[in-house]
Design a protein around this motif. Structure first.
Motif, PDB file in Angstrom:
ATOM      1  N   ARG A 251      -7.225   3.164   4.784  1.00  0.00           N
ATOM      2  CA  ARG A 251      -6.556   2.326   3.792  1.00  0.00           C
ATOM      3  C   ARG A 251      -6.291   3.121   2.502  1.00  0.00           C
ATOM      4  NH1 ARG A 251      -6.273  -3.067   3.306  1.00  0.00           N
ATOM      5  NH2 ARG A 251      -8.007  -3.457   4.710  1.00  0.00           N
ATOM      6  N   GLN A 252      -7.257   3.906   2.083  1.00  0.00           N
ATOM      7  CA  GLN A 252      -7.073   4.730   0.889  1.00  0.00           C
ATOM      8  C   GLN A 252      -5.960   5.761   1.108  1.00  0.00           C
ATOM      9  OE1 GLN A 252     -10.918   6.422   0.093  1.00  0.00           O
ATOM     10  NE2 GLN A 252     -11.794   4.506  -0.659  1.00  0.00           N
ATOM     11  N   THR A 253      -5.956   6.373   2.283  1.00  0.00           N
ATOM     12  CA  THR A 253      -4.917   7.341   2.621  1.00  0.00           C
ATOM     13  C   THR A 253      -3.547   6.691   2.587  1.00  0.00           C
ATOM     14  OG1 THR A 253      -6.390   8.691   3.994  1.00  0.00           O
ATOM     15  CG2 THR A 253      -4.035   8.831   4.463  1.00  0.00           C
ATOM     16  N   ALA A 254      -3.444   5.502   3.188  1.00  0.00           N
ATOM     17  CA  ALA A 254      -2.161   4.798   3.225  1.00  0.00           C
ATOM     18  C   ALA A 254      -1.710   4.403   1.825  1.00  0.00           C
ATOM     19  CB  ALA A 254      -2.277   3.559   4.108  1.00  0.00           C
ATOM     20  N   GLY A 255      -2.661   4.008   0.991  1.00  0.00           N
ATOM     21  CA  GLY A 255      -2.318   3.614  -0.378  1.00  0.00           C
ATOM     22  C   GLY A 255      -1.718   4.769  -1.162  1.00  0.00           C
ATOM     23  N   LYS A 256      -2.327   5.944  -1.056  1.00  0.00           N
ATOM     24  CA  LYS A 256      -1.787   7.121  -1.743  1.00  0.00           C
ATOM     25  C   LYS A 256      -0.440   7.523  -1.157  1.00  0.00           C
ATOM     26  CE  LYS A 256      -5.221   9.927  -1.126  1.00  0.00           C
ATOM     27  NZ  LYS A 256      -6.013  11.185  -1.207  1.00  0.00           N
ATOM     28  N   ALA A 257      -0.354   7.426   0.163  1.00  0.00           N
ATOM     29  CA  ALA A 257       0.877   7.850   0.837  1.00  0.00           C
ATOM     30  C   ALA A 257       2.050   6.961   0.465  1.00  0.00           C
ATOM     31  CB  ALA A 257       0.667   7.838   2.351  1.00  0.00           C
ATOM     32  N   ARG A 258       1.811   5.660   0.327  1.00  0.00           N
ATOM     33  CA  ARG A 258       2.900   4.737  -0.023  1.00  0.00           C
ATOM     34  C   ARG A 258       3.517   5.100  -1.379  1.00  0.00           C
ATOM     35  NH1 ARG A 258      -0.797   0.443   1.909  1.00  0.00           N
ATOM     36  NH2 ARG A 258      -0.157  -0.110   4.029  1.00  0.00           N
ATOM     37  N   LYS A 259       2.672   5.518  -2.306  1.00  0.00           N
ATOM     38  CA  LYS A 259       3.185   5.896  -3.636  1.00  0.00           C
ATOM     39  C   LYS A 259       4.105   7.103  -3.522  1.00  0.00           C
ATOM     40  CE  LYS A 259      -0.878   4.165  -6.130  1.00  0.00           C
ATOM     41  NZ  LYS A 259      -2.037   4.527  -6.980  1.00  0.00           N
ATOM     42  N   VAL A 260       3.716   8.059  -2.700  1.00  0.00           N
ATOM     43  CA  VAL A 260       4.544   9.252  -2.521  1.00  0.00           C
ATOM     44  C   VAL A 260       5.860   8.885  -1.839  1.00  0.00           C
ATOM     45  CG1 VAL A 260       4.720  11.485  -1.363  1.00  0.00           C
ATOM     46  CG2 VAL A 260       2.552  10.793  -2.417  1.00  0.00           C
ATOM     47  N   ILE A 261       5.761   8.079  -0.779  1.00  0.00           N
ATOM     48  CA  ILE A 261       6.961   7.723  -0.020  1.00  0.00           C
ATOM     49  C   ILE A 261       7.923   6.905  -0.869  1.00  0.00           C
ATOM     50  CG2 ILE A 261       7.810   6.404   1.960  1.00  0.00           C
ATOM     51  CD1 ILE A 261       5.255   7.170   3.409  1.00  0.00           C
TER      52      ILE A 261
END
Length: 434
Positions: free
Chosen positions: A127-137
Motif C-alpha cells: 500500500r505504501q509503495t502504491a501510494g508513492k507510485a500514484r504520485k509519480v504517475i
C-alpha cells in the motif's frame, strides 16, 4: 564496511559489488549486492556504461595497490539488500520454469529459506509503495497532457519498488490492486499492469534487464491516453464507450511521447506501440500478425487485457479475477499460448482476490497461491451459504488439506448483504473480516 568507488575497467573477480553509479538502464542487474564470482558477470560489468562501481573491500578483494590512486573512498551507512542471479532469456522459446519462490531483501536470510513474506504482512508495504507510485504517475500523466515527455529517471524508482514488493510476496501487490482504489482508474491500471508484467517476467525466468523493461513497459503502456482527454472509468462505460478511432490513437501518441523523452529502451517503445496487437491480425493500430509481434509486446497484450477485464475498464463491468482468467484463456488463439500459460502459472487459475464456493458450502476468498498447484490456492472462508451469514474466518491451504475441502467454482456475492467487493477484499487480505 569499507566502500570504494572504482571504474568499470577496474572490476576483478572476487570483488564485492555494493552499488552502481550511473544511468539505471546501463547495467543488467537489479539493486543487488554480490560477489563477482564468474567471468560472465565480470565481462558484463566491464562492458557496461556505468559511471562508476562501488565495492566493499571488507567483503571482497580490493583493487591492486598500483591502481589505488584512481579510486575514491565512499562513506555510506550499511543497508541490507538481496542478490539476484541474472538469467538470460531465449527469445524464440519460453521454457517451462520450475515454481518461483520470492526472495526477500535479505538474500540468503532465514526469511528466504522459510518462504516468502505472508500476504497480510506485505499488504501494508504494498500500500505504501502504491501510494508513492500514484504520485509519480499522476505527475507523469499531467506533464504528458501538457506535452512534456516523461523522464525515465522519474518512473524507474516506481518499477524498482513494485519489483521489491513482488520479491517479498508475488501476490500482495496484485491483490492490493483489486481492493478499494483511491486514485483515478488509469493510474490504478498502470500500476497493476506493471506488477503483472514483473510477475510474468519472473515466471518466464527473464533476465533482470528484461524484467526491468517489462515492468517499465507495463507502467507506460497507456501514457498516450493522457492526450486523448477521454474517461475510461468503468462507471462511465469504460473503453467500450470511447469511439474506436479515438482509442486506437493512444499507442502512437504514447510511443511518440516516450521517443521524445530519450533513454527509453527500444523494447519498451515496441510494447507501448504494440500492446493491442493480436497474433491473428485482429489487433491495432497496425494489424500485425505472428512473428511481427515481439515477446515483450505479447506479454503486454496478455497483462493489459487481463486487467481491463478484471477492473471493468473494458466494458464497465468488473469481473472476478478467476472469471477474468477464464475469459483470457478462452481468447488463447489471439495470444501467445506459451506466454499465456506462464501468466496462469504466475497468478494461478484462481488469482488472489477471487471469490470461490467450496464443497463445504462456504464462500471463501483466495489469499495466496501454491506455485506447484495453480488450481489449489490458499483460501480464507468468511460466509456460510447454507446459513446465509458471515462466519469466523478460517484459512485453508487447499493443496495440503487432505480432502477437507475443495473449490467447486467461482461464486457471485450478489444479494448476500456483504460490503462492496473492493472493501471486502481489503478486509479479508488484512485479516480484519468479521
Amino acid at each position: 564496511m569499507a566502500l570504494k568507488k572504482i571504474s568499470t575497467s577496474q572490476v576483478e573477480l572476487g570483488m564485492f559489488i555494493h552499488g552502481f553509479q550511473g544511468n539505471w538502464l546501463s547495467h543488467p542487474f537489479w539493486k543487488a549486492r554480490f560477489v563477482v564470482a564468474d567471468e560472465d558477470k565480470l565481462e558484463t560489468l566491464r562492458a557496461s556504461k556505468l559511471d562508476a562501481i562501488i565495492i566493499d573491500t571488507d567483503r571482497g578483494i580490493d583493487v591492486p595497490a598500483n591502481e589505488d590512486r584512481a579510486t575514491a573512498t565512499v562513506t555510506s551507512a550499511p543497508r541490507p539488500n538481496g542478490t539476484m542471479q541474472a538469467r538470460q532469456f531465449e527469445r524464440r522459446t519460453i521454457p517451462r520454469p520450475a515454481p518461483v519462490i520470492a526472495r526477500p531483501a535479505g538474500g540468503d536470510s532465514a526469511a528466504f529459506r522459510s518462504g516468502p513474506v505472508p500476504v497480510a504482512r506485505e499488504f501494508g508495504k504494498a500500500r505504501q509503495t502504491a501510494g508513492k507510485a500514484r504520485k509519480v504517475i499522476s505527475k507523469v500523466f499531467l506533464e504528458a497532457r501538457l506535452g512534456k515527455a516523461p523522464r525515465v529517471a522519474e518512473v524507474t524508482p516506481v518499477v524498482e519498488d513494485i519489483y521489491a514488493s513482488i520479491q517479498r510476496n508475488p501476490y500482495a501487490f496484485s491483490g492490493l490492486m483489486r481492493c478499494k482504489a483511491e486514485s483515478e482508474t488509469i493510474y490504478q491500471h498502470m500500476l497493476s499492469v506493471s506488477a503483472l508484467m514483473i510477475s510474468l517476467a519472473r515466471q518466464m525466468r527473464l533476465s533482470p534487464a528484461d524484467t526491468r523493461n517489462a515492468g517499465m513497459a507495463g507502467l507506460l503502456l497507456d501514457v498516450g491516453v493522457s492526450r486523448l482527454y477521454v474517461n475510461i472509468d468503468p462507471h462511465e462505460g469504460g473503453i467500450s464507450a470511447i469511439p474506436s478511432d479515438v482509442w486506437h490513437r493512444h499507442p502512437y501518441i504514447g510511443k511518440d511521447l516516450l521517443e521524445a523523452a530519450g533513454e527509453v529502451p527500444e523494447e519498451v517503445l515496441h510494447a507501448v506501440m504494440r500492446h493491442h496487437e493480436r497474433l491473428d491480425g485482429t489487433g491495432f493500430p497496425q494489424n500485425l500478425t505472428g512473428s511481427q509481434i515481439d515477446t515483450l509486446s505479447r506479454m503486454a497484450a496478455v497483462c493489459d487485457t487481463y486487467d481491463h477485464i478484471v477492473s471493468g475498464m473494458l466494458n464497465g463491468h468488473a469481473a472476478d479475477p478467476a472469471n477474468a482468467m477464464q475469459e483470457l484463456i478462452e481468447m488463447r488463439d489471439v495470444f501467445d499460448g506459451e506466454v499465456l500459460d506462464r501468466f496462469v502459472e504466475a497468478l494461478g487459475v484462481y488469482p488472489v482476490g477471487s471469490f470461490v464456493l467450496l464443497r463445504s458450502e462456504r464462500i471463501a476468498m483466495v489469499i495466496d497461491q501454491n506455485p506447484e498447484e495453480p488450481a489449489a490456492p490458499t483460501v480464507r472462508t468468511f460466509y456460510s451459504l447454507a446459513n446465509r451469514k458471515r462466519i469466523v474466518p478460517k484459512t485453508i491451504v487447499l493443496s495440503n488439506c487432505f480432502g477437507e475441502d475443495a473449490i467447486i467454482g467461482v461464486e457471485s456475492l450478489d444479494g448476500l448483504g456483504l460490503p462492496p467487493v473492493e472493501e471486502l477484499r481489503e478486509q479479508i487480505l488484512t485479516g480484519k473480516s468479521s
